[in-house]
Design a protein around this motif. Structure first.
Motif, PDB file in Angstrom:
ATOM      1  N   ASN A   1     -11.004  -3.671  31.697  1.00 39.18           N
ATOM      2  CA  ASN A   1      -9.902  -2.783  30.785  1.00 39.18           C
ATOM      3  C   ASN A   1     -11.489  -1.435  29.478  1.00 39.18           C
ATOM      4  O   ASN A   1     -12.005  -2.522  29.497  1.00 39.18           O
ATOM      5  CB  ASN A   1      -8.685  -2.984  30.077  1.00 39.18           C
ATOM      6  N   GLN A   2     -11.371  -0.831  29.933  1.00 34.02           N
ATOM      7  CA  GLN A   2     -12.492   0.554  28.521  1.00 34.02           C
ATOM      8  C   GLN A   2     -13.680  -0.539  29.465  1.00 34.02           C
ATOM      9  O   GLN A   2     -14.497  -0.535  28.490  1.00 34.02           O
ATOM     10  CB  GLN A   2     -11.338   0.126  27.617  1.00 34.02           C
ATOM     11  N   LEU A   3     -14.184  -0.810  30.515  1.00 34.11           N
ATOM     12  CA  LEU A   3     -15.404  -0.995  30.892  1.00 34.11           C
ATOM     13  C   LEU A   3     -16.455   0.983  30.522  1.00 34.11           C
ATOM     14  O   LEU A   3     -16.042   2.100  30.927  1.00 34.11           O
ATOM     15  CB  LEU A   3     -15.498  -1.205  32.407  1.00 34.11           C
ATOM     16  N   GLU A   4     -17.622   0.306  29.929  1.00 33.93           N
ATOM     17  CA  GLU A   4     -18.474   1.290  29.607  1.00 33.93           C
ATOM     18  C   GLU A   4     -19.717   1.367  30.568  1.00 33.93           C
ATOM     19  O   GLU A   4     -20.218  -0.100  29.853  1.00 33.93           O
ATOM     20  CB  GLU A   4     -18.535   1.042  28.574  1.00 33.93           C
ATOM     21  N   LEU A   5     -19.950   1.702  31.656  1.00 32.52           N
ATOM     22  CA  LEU A   5     -21.038   0.896  32.615  1.00 32.52           C
ATOM     23  C   LEU A   5     -22.352   1.185  31.177  1.00 32.52           C
ATOM     24  O   LEU A   5     -23.530   0.184  31.901  1.00 32.52           O
ATOM     25  CB  LEU A   5     -20.545   3.084  33.735  1.00 32.52           C
ATOM     26  N   ARG A   6     -22.195   2.313  30.615  1.00 30.73           N
ATOM     27  CA  ARG A   6     -24.049   2.289  29.658  1.00 30.73           C
ATOM     28  C   ARG A   6     -24.161   0.715  28.358  1.00 30.73           C
ATOM     29  O   ARG A   6     -25.260   1.028  28.030  1.00 30.73           O
ATOM     30  CB  ARG A   6     -24.039   3.366  29.612  1.00 30.73           C
ATOM     31  N   SER A   7     -22.748  -0.219  28.175  1.00 28.91           N
ATOM     32  CA  SER A   7     -23.255  -1.027  27.497  1.00 28.91           C
ATOM     33  C   SER A   7     -23.422  -2.082  27.962  1.00 28.91           C
ATOM     34  O   SER A   7     -23.122  -2.725  28.782  1.00 28.91           O
ATOM     35  CB  SER A   7     -21.397  -1.149  27.160  1.00 28.91           C
ATOM     36  N   ALA A   8     -24.319  -2.526  27.819  1.00 26.03           N
ATOM     37  CA  ALA A   8     -24.988  -3.636  28.127  1.00 26.03           C
ATOM     38  C   ALA A   8     -23.777  -5.269  27.805  1.00 26.03           C
ATOM     39  O   ALA A   8     -23.387  -6.115  28.793  1.00 26.03           O
ATOM     40  CB  ALA A   8     -25.762  -4.518  27.167  1.00 26.03           C
ATOM     41  N   MET A   9     -23.078  -5.234  27.213  1.00 22.62           N
ATOM     42  CA  MET A   9     -21.968  -6.020  26.887  1.00 22.62           C
ATOM     43  C   MET A   9     -20.619  -5.973  28.258  1.00 22.62           C
ATOM     44  O   MET A   9     -20.506  -7.175  28.614  1.00 22.62           O
ATOM     45  CB  MET A   9     -20.699  -5.430  25.513  1.00 22.62           C
ATOM     46  N   SER A  10     -20.740  -4.563  29.184  1.00 27.46           N
ATOM     47  CA  SER A  10     -19.792  -4.638  29.385  1.00 27.46           C
ATOM     48  C   SER A  10     -20.110  -4.940  30.900  1.00 27.46           C
ATOM     49  O   SER A  10     -19.088  -5.872  31.406  1.00 27.46           O
ATOM     50  CB  SER A  10     -20.151  -2.506  29.619  1.00 27.46           C
ATOM     51  N   ARG A  11     -21.587  -4.781  30.845  1.00 24.90           N
ATOM     52  CA  ARG A  11     -22.315  -5.377  32.104  1.00 24.90           C
ATOM     53  C   ARG A  11     -22.825  -6.479  32.766  1.00 24.90           C
ATOM     54  O   ARG A  11     -23.195  -7.242  33.294  1.00 24.90           O
ATOM     55  CB  ARG A  11     -24.060  -4.874  32.303  1.00 24.90           C
ATOM     56  N   SER A  12     -22.641  -7.751  31.090  1.00 26.51           N
ATOM     57  CA  SER A  12     -22.821  -8.733  30.723  1.00 26.51           C
ATOM     58  C   SER A  12     -21.111  -9.483  31.030  1.00 26.51           C
ATOM     59  O   SER A  12     -21.370 -10.499  31.512  1.00 26.51           O
ATOM     60  CB  SER A  12     -23.325  -9.259  29.223  1.00 26.51           C
ATOM     61  N   MET A  13     -20.641  -8.978  31.110  1.00 31.86           N
ATOM     62  CA  MET A  13     -19.031  -9.703  31.054  1.00 31.86           C
ATOM     63  C   MET A  13     -18.851 -10.602  32.130  1.00 31.86           C
ATOM     64  O   MET A  13     -18.085 -11.461  32.709  1.00 31.86           O
ATOM     65  CB  MET A  13     -18.159  -8.481  31.045  1.00 31.86           C
ATOM     66  N   SER A  14     -19.622 -10.006  33.695  1.00 28.82           N
ATOM     67  CA  SER A  14     -18.752 -10.629  34.198  1.00 28.82           C
ATOM     68  C   SER A  14     -19.529 -12.486  34.892  1.00 28.82           C
ATOM     69  O   SER A  14     -19.209 -13.533  35.452  1.00 28.82           O
ATOM     70  CB  SER A  14     -20.070 -10.609  36.112  1.00 28.82           C
ATOM     71  N   GLN A  15     -20.999 -12.457  33.755  1.00 25.23           N
ATOM     72  CA  GLN A  15     -21.235 -13.668  33.746  1.00 25.23           C
ATOM     73  C   GLN A  15     -20.442 -14.354  32.577  1.00 25.23           C
ATOM     74  O   GLN A  15     -19.798 -16.136  33.319  1.00 25.23           O
ATOM     75  CB  GLN A  15     -22.393 -14.217  33.037  1.00 25.23           C
TER      76      GLN A  15
END
Lengths: 56, 212
Positions: B144-158
């Motif tokens: 929830n509250q994904l921010e596409l520009r945030s590296a943290m958001s993009r790292s979540m899948s791992q």
């Protein structure tokens, strides 16, 4: 950068899991005598009936 | 036909349980008769719907269940196609576990942050325990509250790969319209053009939920 951060995050989750209390590994006999899972031991709340809050 | 029961749970507060419950229910109500069960003593779901006006009512009724959740839900299952249970942000009272015991699916909204991930580890254990009594329960993580520009958001899948439960492909982005809709007692479906993108992601989520 993202990959490195992902590894750090994954590592931190592994650490959090490791810090969790060990799951019950008792044998069958002991399991049958163990307390009921939490789902069946909902703490008693005041006996309020379900009530429609919206629309009221 | 008995209702499908969906719980929204996370023992951590502020992860968007009520926002997800309300918008999920609003979307489901377009497909079949839906009821929101507010199992959180904070009563946020009822408060949300209560802000709607007679001219633009929230499309789903909300009932508050403070005790005997299982009994109430089994009674309501006859009359609805979908029941959405908004769980309290705690595992200590056993209410969230009771909700999961009677649910078909439980959705765990997680914010893209380390603290949220750590807090969810304990919930994953609680779900495992509930599954011993409810083998049909399927649990899914939802970002929830994904921010596409945030590296943290993009790292979540791992990081999510470390959990023993799957994450939904759908996610909800961080959008002001979710907060604004709460203030107006509406779902994003009623927010006109401002809500279009949010509606699209909620619809994608519902399609995934109903087919998974």
């Amino acid at each position: 950068m993202t990959k490195e951060l992902g590894s750090k995050l994954a590592n931190s989750v592994r650490q959090a899991k490791a810090k969790q209390p060990q799951k019950n590994t008792t044998d069958t006999q002991q399991v049958s005598e163990a307390p009921l899972p939490r789902a069946e031991t909902e703490l008693p709340l005041p006996p309020l009936p379900a009530r429609r809050v919206w629309p009221d | 036909m008995l209702a499908q029961v969906f719980s929204v749970a996370n023992q951590k507060g502020g992860t968007g349980k009520t926002t997800l419950s309300m918008n999920l229910a609003a979307g489901l109500s377009r497909r079949g008769r839906t009821l929101i069960i507010d199992a959180d003593p904070q009563g946020s779901a009822g408060q949300w719907a209560g802000l709607s006006t007679d001219e633009r009512p929230f499309p789903v009724s909300v009932i508050s269940v403070a005790s005997n959740l299982a009994r109430e839900v089994s009674r309501m299952r006859q009359d609805y196609q979908y029941l959405v249970i908004d769980c309290p942000p705690t595992l200590e009272t056993g209410v969230a576990q009771s909700a999961m015991t009677i649910s078909d699916k439980v959705f765990i909204p997680i914010l893209p942050s380390p603290v949220d991930l750590w807090a969810s580890v304990r919930l994953a254990d609680a779900i495992d325990q509930v599954k011993t009594g409810n083998s049909r329960l399927q649990a899914y993580i939802l970002i929830n509250q994904l921010e596409l520009r945030s590296a943290m958001s993009r790292s979540m899948s791992q990081a999510l790969a470390e959990f023993d439960m799957p994450a939904l492909q759908s996610c909800l982005r961080r959008r002001a319209v979710y907060r604004n809709s709460a203030l107006e007692g509406l779902s994003v479906y009623c927010m006109g053009k401002r809500g279009e993108s949010a509606v699209q992601e909620v619809e994608f989520l519902i399609e995934e939920i109903l087919t998974s």
